[in-house]
Design an enzyme around this catalytic site. Sequence first.
Site, PDB file in Angstrom:
ATOM      1  N   ASP A 186       7.998   2.242   7.433  1.00  0.00           N
ATOM      2  CA  ASP A 186       6.923   1.738   6.586  1.00  0.00           C
ATOM      3  C   ASP A 186       7.286   0.349   6.074  1.00  0.00           C
ATOM      4  O   ASP A 186       8.428   0.085   5.699  1.00  0.00           O
ATOM      5  CB  ASP A 186       6.683   2.705   5.402  1.00  0.00           C
ATOM      6  CG  ASP A 186       5.354   2.452   4.721  1.00  0.00           C
ATOM      7  OD1 ASP A 186       4.465   3.311   4.826  1.00  0.00           O
ATOM      8  OD2 ASP A 186       5.199   1.379   4.087  1.00  0.00           O
ATOM      9  N   ILE A 187       6.312  -0.538   6.080  1.00  0.00           N
ATOM     10  CA  ILE A 187       6.540  -1.931   5.672  1.00  0.00           C
ATOM     11  C   ILE A 187       6.793  -2.031   4.162  1.00  0.00           C
ATOM     12  O   ILE A 187       7.388  -3.005   3.694  1.00  0.00           O
ATOM     13  CB  ILE A 187       5.323  -2.792   6.098  1.00  0.00           C
ATOM     14  CG1 ILE A 187       5.735  -4.240   6.284  1.00  0.00           C
ATOM     15  CG2 ILE A 187       4.161  -2.655   5.136  1.00  0.00           C
ATOM     16  CD1 ILE A 187       4.683  -5.067   7.024  1.00  0.00           C
TER      17      ILE A 187
ATOM     18  N   HIS B  53       3.712  10.550   6.711  1.00  0.00           N
ATOM     19  CA  HIS B  53       4.828   9.864   6.064  1.00  0.00           C
ATOM     20  C   HIS B  53       6.029  10.815   6.052  1.00  0.00           C
ATOM     21  O   HIS B  53       5.893  11.979   5.665  1.00  0.00           O
ATOM     22  CB  HIS B  53       4.512   9.545   4.600  1.00  0.00           C
ATOM     23  CG  HIS B  53       3.353   8.626   4.384  1.00  0.00           C
ATOM     24  ND1 HIS B  53       3.506   7.310   3.985  1.00  0.00           N
ATOM     25  CD2 HIS B  53       2.017   8.821   4.487  1.00  0.00           C
ATOM     26  CE1 HIS B  53       2.309   6.743   3.841  1.00  0.00           C
ATOM     27  NE2 HIS B  53       1.384   7.639   4.136  1.00  0.00           N
TER      28      HIS B  53
ATOM     29  N   HIS C 170      -1.802   9.518  10.095  1.00  0.00           N
ATOM     30  CA  HIS C 170      -0.352   9.289  10.096  1.00  0.00           C
ATOM     31  C   HIS C 170       0.330  10.254   9.142  1.00  0.00           C
ATOM     32  O   HIS C 170      -0.262  10.694   8.153  1.00  0.00           O
ATOM     33  CB  HIS C 170      -0.014   7.842   9.723  1.00  0.00           C
ATOM     34  CG  HIS C 170      -0.671   7.365   8.461  1.00  0.00           C
ATOM     35  ND1 HIS C 170      -1.990   6.971   8.415  1.00  0.00           N
ATOM     36  CD2 HIS C 170      -0.199   7.227   7.200  1.00  0.00           C
ATOM     37  CE1 HIS C 170      -2.294   6.597   7.185  1.00  0.00           C
ATOM     38  NE2 HIS C 170      -1.229   6.760   6.419  1.00  0.00           N
TER      39      HIS C 170
ATOM     40  N   GLU D  71      -5.137   4.750   3.056  1.00  0.00           N
ATOM     41  CA  GLU D  71      -5.428   3.311   3.165  1.00  0.00           C
ATOM     42  C   GLU D  71      -5.686   2.893   4.604  1.00  0.00           C
ATOM     43  O   GLU D  71      -6.556   2.064   4.862  1.00  0.00           O
ATOM     44  CB  GLU D  71      -4.267   2.494   2.598  1.00  0.00           C
ATOM     45  CG  GLU D  71      -4.165   2.563   1.080  1.00  0.00           C
ATOM     46  CD  GLU D  71      -2.895   1.913   0.564  1.00  0.00           C
ATOM     47  OE1 GLU D  71      -2.217   1.207   1.329  1.00  0.00           O
ATOM     48  OE2 GLU D  71      -2.582   2.141  -0.616  1.00  0.00           O
ATOM     49  N   VAL D  72      -4.904   3.433   5.521  1.00  0.00           N
ATOM     50  CA  VAL D  72      -5.054   3.049   6.931  1.00  0.00           C
ATOM     51  C   VAL D  72      -5.763   4.190   7.664  1.00  0.00           C
ATOM     52  O   VAL D  72      -5.245   5.315   7.721  1.00  0.00           O
ATOM     53  CB  VAL D  72      -3.687   2.754   7.583  1.00  0.00           C
ATOM     54  CG1 VAL D  72      -3.872   2.387   9.041  1.00  0.00           C
ATOM     55  CG2 VAL D  72      -2.958   1.651   6.831  1.00  0.00           C
TER      56      VAL D  72
ATOM     57  N   ASN E 258      -1.980  11.476   3.769  1.00  0.00           N
ATOM     58  CA  ASN E 258      -3.119  11.178   2.902  1.00  0.00           C
ATOM     59  C   ASN E 258      -4.366  11.184   3.764  1.00  0.00           C
ATOM     60  O   ASN E 258      -4.365  10.618   4.860  1.00  0.00           O
ATOM     61  CB  ASN E 258      -2.927   9.813   2.241  1.00  0.00           C
ATOM     62  CG  ASN E 258      -1.683   9.764   1.372  1.00  0.00           C
ATOM     63  OD1 ASN E 258      -1.392  10.731   0.669  1.00  0.00           O
ATOM     64  ND2 ASN E 258      -0.947   8.667   1.435  1.00  0.00           N
TER      65      ASN E 258
HETATM   66  P1  AMP Z   1      -1.779   5.616   3.544  1.00  0.00           P
HETATM   67  O1  AMP Z   1      -2.045   5.224   2.120  1.00  0.00           O
HETATM   68  O2  AMP Z   1      -1.351   7.045   3.684  1.00  0.00           O
HETATM   69  O3  AMP Z   1      -2.908   5.245   4.463  1.00  0.00           O
HETATM   70  O4  AMP Z   1      -0.482   4.789   3.977  1.00  0.00           O
HETATM   71  C1  AMP Z   1      -0.512   3.627   4.728  1.00  0.00           C
HETATM   72  C2  AMP Z   1       0.897   3.142   4.822  1.00  0.00           C
HETATM   73  O5  AMP Z   1       0.974   2.158   5.835  1.00  0.00           O
HETATM   74  C3  AMP Z   1       1.437   2.489   3.534  1.00  0.00           C
HETATM   75  O6  AMP Z   1       2.606   3.205   3.116  1.00  0.00           O
HETATM   76  C4  AMP Z   1       1.764   1.072   3.959  1.00  0.00           C
HETATM   77  O7  AMP Z   1       2.911   0.552   3.350  1.00  0.00           O
HETATM   78  C5  AMP Z   1       1.951   1.214   5.465  1.00  0.00           C
HETATM   79  N1  AMP Z   1       1.712   0.032   6.268  1.00  0.00           N
HETATM   80  C6  AMP Z   1       0.650  -0.811   6.205  1.00  0.00           C
HETATM   81  N2  AMP Z   1       0.770  -1.782   7.123  1.00  0.00           N
HETATM   82  C7  AMP Z   1       1.933  -1.540   7.793  1.00  0.00           C
HETATM   83  C8  AMP Z   1       2.619  -2.186   8.866  1.00  0.00           C
HETATM   84  N3  AMP Z   1       2.126  -3.289   9.447  1.00  0.00           N
HETATM   85  N4  AMP Z   1       3.793  -1.676   9.290  1.00  0.00           N
HETATM   86  C9  AMP Z   1       4.290  -0.561   8.710  1.00  0.00           C
HETATM   87  N5  AMP Z   1       3.696   0.102   7.704  1.00  0.00           N
HETATM   88  C10 AMP Z   1       2.531  -0.387   7.242  1.00  0.00           C
END
Ligand code: AMP
Length: 116
Positions: free
Chosen positions: A32-33, A105, A103, A98-99, A90
């Site tokens: 994770d970034i 974690h 996925h 968010e994405v 999530n």
């Molecule tokens: P969620 O809130 O479950 O959708 O988590 C999205 C996760 O993606 C967050 O923990 C971010 O830090 C992570 N994230 C967003 N962009 C990147 C990226 N380019 N590389 C790795 N992790 C990312």
Amino acid sequence: MYDENNIFAKILRKEIPCDKVYEDEFSLFFNDINPQAKIHVLGIPKFPCTTFSNFLKKADNENITSFFKSVHNVIIKLKIEESGYRLITNSGVDGGQEVPHFHIHILAGEKIGSLR
Ligand code: AMP
């Protein structure tokens, strides 16, 4: 509706880089970034799916089994099977996703705080 421009879709198309931890035919795992623990790895299936529910509806059994076995392979690779870890997915607005590409974690490497 799957958003082809979400950040994980771009990672899968290799349009942007990731810090890869593990990859196989069905899945990709990367750091994770913005890590929330000493170890914070994200695991994604390689085909378009938005949420956990959407993944289970769209994927065939081979893909589902492979993905979750890969999660465990990464847990073994990270040597956190004994010390412990937390798996989180999530989902949707109330889940704080968010994405919009499903996925998982994997959080570990230290004691993870309580959820609330
Ligand atoms: P969620 O809130 O479950 O959708 O988590 C999205 C996760 O993606 C967050 O923990 C971010 O830090 C992570 N994230 C967003 N962009 C990147 C990226 N380019 N590389 C790795 N992790 C990312």
